[in-house]
Design an enzyme around this catalytic site. Structure first.
Site, PDB file in Angstrom:
ATOM      1  N   LYS A  66       0.974  -1.136   0.127  1.00  0.00           N
ATOM      2  CA  LYS A  66      -0.077   0.194  -0.050  1.00  0.00           C
ATOM      3  C   LYS A  66       0.654   1.396   0.018  1.00  0.00           C
ATOM      4  CE  LYS A  66      -4.278  -1.550   0.637  1.00  0.00           C
ATOM      5  NZ  LYS A  66      -5.354  -0.998  -0.337  1.00  0.00           N
ATOM      6  N   SER A  87      -8.661  -0.631   6.673  1.00  0.00           N
ATOM      7  CA  SER A  87      -8.476  -1.717   7.641  1.00  0.00           C
ATOM      8  C   SER A  87      -7.084  -1.544   8.329  1.00  0.00           C
ATOM      9  CB  SER A  87      -8.780  -2.851   7.162  1.00  0.00           C
ATOM     10  OG  SER A  87      -7.874  -3.410   6.140  1.00  0.00           O
TER      11      SER A  87
END
Length: 313
Positions: free
Chosen positions: A54, A79
């Site tokens: 990410k 999350s």
């Protein structure tokens, strides 16, 4: 050549983010290859800064902002891995980051986000709460950086496969986990433009909205957040879905127990501790052994932000 197959944007992204990201290891384990009955190259994004792929997309997205936009700050929902990546990149670039994070998010991931000075706002689990948080933040003037559903994000994520193919250009297929589709979109664009014959996505059976969307051609809502693969508990984005439909050959499903068994196998044979979400790709090679037997496979190990198991001494 269509936009979806044009990998030039990924090459540009790779050059732009190079000073900020780590060029992660491509790991080959003869023991793992023997256990899987295939030749597998692991792109170890669990060794990336912040412990997940990410960080690539977060850096790429933030580097697109003007000075005025940077001063306004950004927000997202996550999350854990995207929020951590955005917070770390924001800290490096002097950008304030606010994250809507589900109440049931892992303590490891919550601590990671806090470590990089993210402002955490607790929300209920599920897509409805995520969408409500995003809507509530719009009047603040902050810039929304989505976890996956944006070209700047998937272009950044695609740089992992771009690097993988520079080190091992002759692959029969590439496999990546599927959550919102940012990683799989970027993976598929980079792989197909390079000439890799097949690209597969993998989802948990308990979060198989992407597979259902792929089969029907119509986006399906996210399933209840029940799978242990917490990084994949979201619906596929309307921007990533068309890319996946065009470039991905199939979406494969694995059970939670298969993902956990694969997680343990990877640790025992390679000494690498990865998230269940990441282990889905290894579980798929095991479950669909006839499909992958003897093939040269590139897999994206997406992250490793999880507490060490009790069996690690």
């Amino acid at each position: 050549m269509t936009l979806q197959l044009d990998s030039s944007s990924i090459q540009v992204a790779a050059k732009l983010i190079a000073p900020m990201v780590r060029r992660t290891t491509v790991l080959v384990s003869l023991k793992l290859n023997e256990a899987l009955g295939a030749n597998v190259w692991l792109k170890c994004e669990h060794l990336q800064h912040t412990g997940a792929f990410k960080y690539r997309g977060a850096c790429h997205a933030l580097l697109q902002l003007s000075e005025a936009e940077r001063a306004q700050g950004v927000y997202t929902v996550s999350s854990g891995n995207h929020g951590t990546a955005l917070a770390a990149a924001g800290q490096k670039l002097g950008i304030k980051v606010r994250v809507g994070v589900a109440a049931n998010a892992s303590e490891v991931k919550r601590a990671n986000m806090a470590k990089y000075d993210a402002e955490l706002v607790t929300i209920e689990p599920g897509m409805a709460a995520r969408e409500a948080f995003v809507a509530a933040q719009r009047p603040t003037g902050r810039i929304f950086i989505p976890p996956y559903n944006h070209a700047h994000i998937w272009q950044g994520q695609g740089t992992a496969t771009y690097e993988l193919l520079q080190e091992q250009p002759e692959l029969d297929c590439v496999i990546a986990p599927l959550g919102g589709g940012g990683l799989l979109s970027g993976t598929s664009v980079a792989a197909k433009a390079h000439g890799v014959p097949q690209v597969f996505g993998v989802e948990p059976e308990l979060a198989a909205d992407g597979e259902a969307s792929f089969r029907t051609g119509v986006l399906q809502p996210a399933m209840p957040p029940l799978s242990v693969c917490d990084g994949l508990l979201t619906s596929v984005g309307d921007q990533t879905f068309p890319i996946i439909r065009q470039n991905v050959d199939d979406i494969l499903l694995v059970s939670d127990s298969e993902a956990l068994a694969a997680q343990k196998l990877v640790f025992e044979l390679t000494d690498q501790w990865i998230e269940p979400s990441s282990a889905t790709v290894i579980a798929a090679i095991q479950r669909y052994s006839k499909l992958f037997k003897g093939k040269r496979i590139g897999v994206i190990i997406s992250g490793g932000n999880i507490a060490p198991p009790t069996f690690i001494s």
